[in-house]
Design a protein around this motif. Structure first.
Motif, PDB file in Angstrom:
ATOM      1  N   VAL A  90     -17.866  -6.899 -15.008  1.00 20.57           N
ATOM      2  CA  VAL A  90     -17.578  -8.408 -14.342  1.00 20.57           C
ATOM      3  C   VAL A  90     -16.355  -9.564 -14.130  1.00 20.57           C
ATOM      4  CG1 VAL A  90     -18.887 -10.617 -15.244  1.00 20.57           C
ATOM      5  CG2 VAL A  90     -19.947  -8.944 -15.352  1.00 20.57           C
ATOM      6  N   VAL A 184     -20.496 -21.334 -13.135  1.00 19.13           N
ATOM      7  CA  VAL A 184     -20.629 -19.747 -13.784  1.00 19.13           C
ATOM      8  C   VAL A 184     -21.938 -19.508 -14.542  1.00 19.13           C
ATOM      9  CG1 VAL A 184     -19.907 -17.617 -15.446  1.00 19.13           C
ATOM     10  CG2 VAL A 184     -18.425 -19.200 -13.904  1.00 19.13           C
ATOM     11  N   ARG A 185     -21.799 -20.108 -15.506  1.00 14.38           N
ATOM     12  CA  ARG A 185     -23.055 -20.041 -16.513  1.00 14.38           C
ATOM     13  C   ARG A 185     -24.745 -20.602 -15.621  1.00 14.38           C
ATOM     14  NH1 ARG A 185     -26.615 -19.682 -18.905  1.00 14.38           N
ATOM     15  NH2 ARG A 185     -27.325 -20.014 -21.301  1.00 14.38           N
ATOM     16  N   LEU A 189     -23.842 -16.129 -12.778  1.00 20.70           N
ATOM     17  CA  LEU A 189     -24.298 -15.762 -13.361  1.00 20.70           C
ATOM     18  C   LEU A 189     -25.841 -15.063 -13.475  1.00 20.70           C
ATOM     19  CD1 LEU A 189     -22.563 -15.482 -16.868  1.00 20.70           C
ATOM     20  CD2 LEU A 189     -22.427 -14.058 -15.237  1.00 20.70           C
ATOM     21  N   LEU A 193     -26.994 -11.247 -12.594  1.00 25.03           N
ATOM     22  CA  LEU A 193     -28.496 -10.932 -13.832  1.00 25.03           C
ATOM     23  C   LEU A 193     -28.330  -9.516 -13.651  1.00 25.03           C
ATOM     24  CD1 LEU A 193     -28.689 -10.826 -16.816  1.00 25.03           C
ATOM     25  CD2 LEU A 193     -30.833 -12.294 -16.610  1.00 25.03           C
ATOM     26  N   LEU A 196     -26.230  -6.573 -13.006  1.00 23.88           N
ATOM     27  CA  LEU A 196     -26.182  -6.627 -14.314  1.00 23.88           C
ATOM     28  C   LEU A 196     -26.738  -5.876 -14.831  1.00 23.88           C
ATOM     29  CD1 LEU A 196     -23.629 -10.163 -15.136  1.00 23.88           C
ATOM     30  CD2 LEU A 196     -22.977  -8.020 -13.590  1.00 23.88           C
TER      31      LEU A 196
END
Lengths: 275, 305
Positions: A90, A184-185, A189, A193, A196
């Motif tokens: 990532v 980003v947070r 993301l 998710l 990921l």
């Protein structure tokens, strides 16, 4: 697809597909059945009674080497590989969204990592540790060897994700005053998710089943595939199938948990956005 | 990097520091983000390969290896007829596996992409194909043994059906079983990229072909096949490199009766003839890279993601 009705070609191709699935699963199903062979049974059919004898046999320590230990090491190694693969790929995915010097070289290095035969990685790392006078072990050299296999896959998946990622979300977040880290947070993301989790599954299962790259890098303690390989040369009882069945069931469980996680995640999000 | 930005000018105001930080961060960020991947690949891929290249020029005896610069490892390797025979054998496995997996992969992907209409079913059937990939290769190989063996499932059912009266010996521990296992293990590497390429074909093109009067076969040959080439190339690269470097499948499925380059290297390793194994590995790497470069002429991977 020539007509709106199902043509003959559909059924022919469907039959071919069914045969392919049978080809994929048939042999595994055979050893699942044979692992319940009776105590007197052999490596092939016919079944000589039905029992759990070979599964019990598997857990008797001295009978088949260090099954429990190698299983634990494989899981620990798989988890380490999983975390590092997700993290590193990532991060690198973010890097590749911008231009930086050496990005082309790094990309080709990653692709090369997929192409270089596993036994070279194994031999190379083994020799490298040997020359440095380091003791190879499953948590150092084997970890690195596995990462050379999982990271390129992770990176390619992350590339694919970012190519389909709509930058408008980030722009919207920035326009609303979010700092880069907040964007980003709280925006990037969460959108990434589910994929990921997929990268994580890739990392874990590829590592858990990896044999060739572990061969010269695991040091004095075996991982599970090495243990299984050892058994194929000196075990001639269905205990081998019992082990095969167990690890296959374990792999299926991991995949099942992954999909369960995805479903729960989606449901959780639907509920939140619905409320 | 924020640290250096602030400590380099301790007297600067907070605002000035912030301006510099904002300007500096985007420039160094990609390098920091790419660093873990780069370091891992350098340390565990590039350096080990350079080690192999270096060691391939070393000398050895039955006890240990010596730093040196000799070409004997290469001359012994390349002048031995065994090497050439083994290369030919490995190439034979690669070509056979490639052709069969290509046929299977294309057909399966074509069925999934163009004949299964609901997206849900497409995904379900695709997953059904991919799940075995997540399980152990060694177990998948072993699972052919009760199937193909002398007293295995296939032989006993053929005998009881009256088709043969002697068990077929060529089924297990032969070239047949090696290629069968390769196809079993690696067909998926062909299915996935081809399916991916097919799913990106604009359906309007196919309608246009049909409206233009093309038959299904003509559409397949003139529209779908050319547009699927990148997927075929990627799948081929995977299958060919996996087979060229393999040693475990050949060892298990040929029962030690066939050789491959990977197996030759593995044997040299187990005899502690590391320089010989290294020279062999360098030659193998060169051969694999040449094959890959040839296949890459068909496709630009970066565009395919």
């Amino acid at each position: 697809m020539n007509t709106s009705r199902r043509g003959l070609s559909f059924y022919l191709l469907g039959a071919f597909f069914a045969l392919f699935v049978l080809f994929l699963y048939g042999p595994t199903a055979t050893i699942l059945i044979l692992s319940f062979q009776g105590p007197e049974g052999g490596l092939t059919f016919p079944m000589n009674g039905v029992s759990l004898h070979w599964f019990r046999n598997l857990f008797e320590q001295q009978a088949v080497g260090d099954f429990g230990g190698s299983f634990r090491r494989s899981i620990a190694l798989g988890l380490m590989v999983m975390v590092l693969t997700v993290l590193f790929s990532v991060l690198a995915g973010f890097a590749f969204r911008r231009r930086f010097r050496g990005s082309g070289a790094l990309f080709y290095l990653a692709v090369a990592s997929l192409i270089v035969p596993s036994i070279l990685v194994s031999l190379g790392i083994g020799l490298f540790f040997n020359i440095l006078g380091l003791e190879p072990s499953w948590y150092s050299s084997a970890l690195g060897a596995h990462l050379t296999w999982t990271l390129p896959f992770g990176l390619l998946i992350v590339f694919a994700i970012f190519n389909r990622f709509n930058p408008a979300y980030e722009e919207a977040a920035r326009d609303l005053g979010a700092s880069p880290w907040q964007t980003v947070r709280h925006v990037v993301l969460p959108i990434l998710l589910p994929s990921l989790i997929g990268v994580g599954l890739f990392g874990f299962t590829l590592s858990y089943d990896e044999f060739a790259r572990t061969l010269m890098t695991a040091g004095s303690f075996n991982t599970l595939p090495l243990e299984i390989y050892g058994m194929t040369t000196n075990v001639t009882t269905p205990v081998l199938y019992a082990l095969g069945s167990l690890t296959t069931v374990f792999s299926f469980t991991v995949i099942g948990l992954f999909f369960l996680g995805l479903i729960l995640l989606r449901r959780h999000r639907l509920r939140r956005t619905g409320a | 990097m924020t640290l250096t930005a602030e400590t380099s000018r301790p007297s600067a105001t907070a605002a000035a520091g912030r301006v510099r930080r904002v300007r500096l961060l985007p420039r160094v960020a990609p390098y920091l983000q790419a660093a873990p991947l780069t370091v891992t690949l350098l340390l565990f891929l590039l350096v080990p390969i350079l080690t192999i290249v270096a060691v391939s020029f070393w000398d050895y005896d039955s006890v240990r290896i010596y730093p040196d610069f000799v070409l004997t490892n290469y001359t012994e390797l390349l002048t031995s007829p065994v090497t050439w025979k083994t290369y030919l054998n490995t190439l034979k496995y690669a070509v056979l596996t490639w052709a069969i997996t290509l046929g299977i992969g294309f057909t399966v992907a074509y069925f999934l992409a163009f004949h299964v209409r609901s997206t849900t079913w497409q995904m379900v059937l695709f997953l059904v194909c991919t799940i075995p990939f997540w399980t152990s290769n060694i177990i998948r190989m072993i699972s052919w043994i009760p199937f193909l063996g002398r007293n295995g499932l296939l032989n006993s059912s053929l005998i009881s059906a009256g088709i043969i009266d002697q068990p077929l010996e060529f089924l297990l521990f032969s070239d047949f079983s090696v290629v069968l296992a390769f196809v079993h293990l690696y067909a998926l590497f062909m299915v996935v990229p081809i399916f991916n390429s097919m799913m990106r074909i604009d359906r309007a093109l196919i309608e246009a072909a049909r409206d233009g009067g093309a038959s299904a076969a003509q559409t397949l040959w003139n529209v779908i096949l050319p547009l699927t080439k990148p997927g075929i190339a990627i799948g081929s690269i995977f299958v060919v490199t996996l087979v060229m470097g393999d040693f475990i499948t050949v060892r298990l499925m040929s029962g030690g009766q066939s050789a491959s380059i990977g197996l030759m290297i593995a044997n040299e390793i187990s005899l502690l003839q590391y320089p010989a194994a290294a020279a062999n590995a360098v030659v193998l790497l060169a051969v694999v890279l040449i094959m890959v470069v040839a296949m890459l002429r068909v496709v630009d991977i970066r565009k395919e993601l």
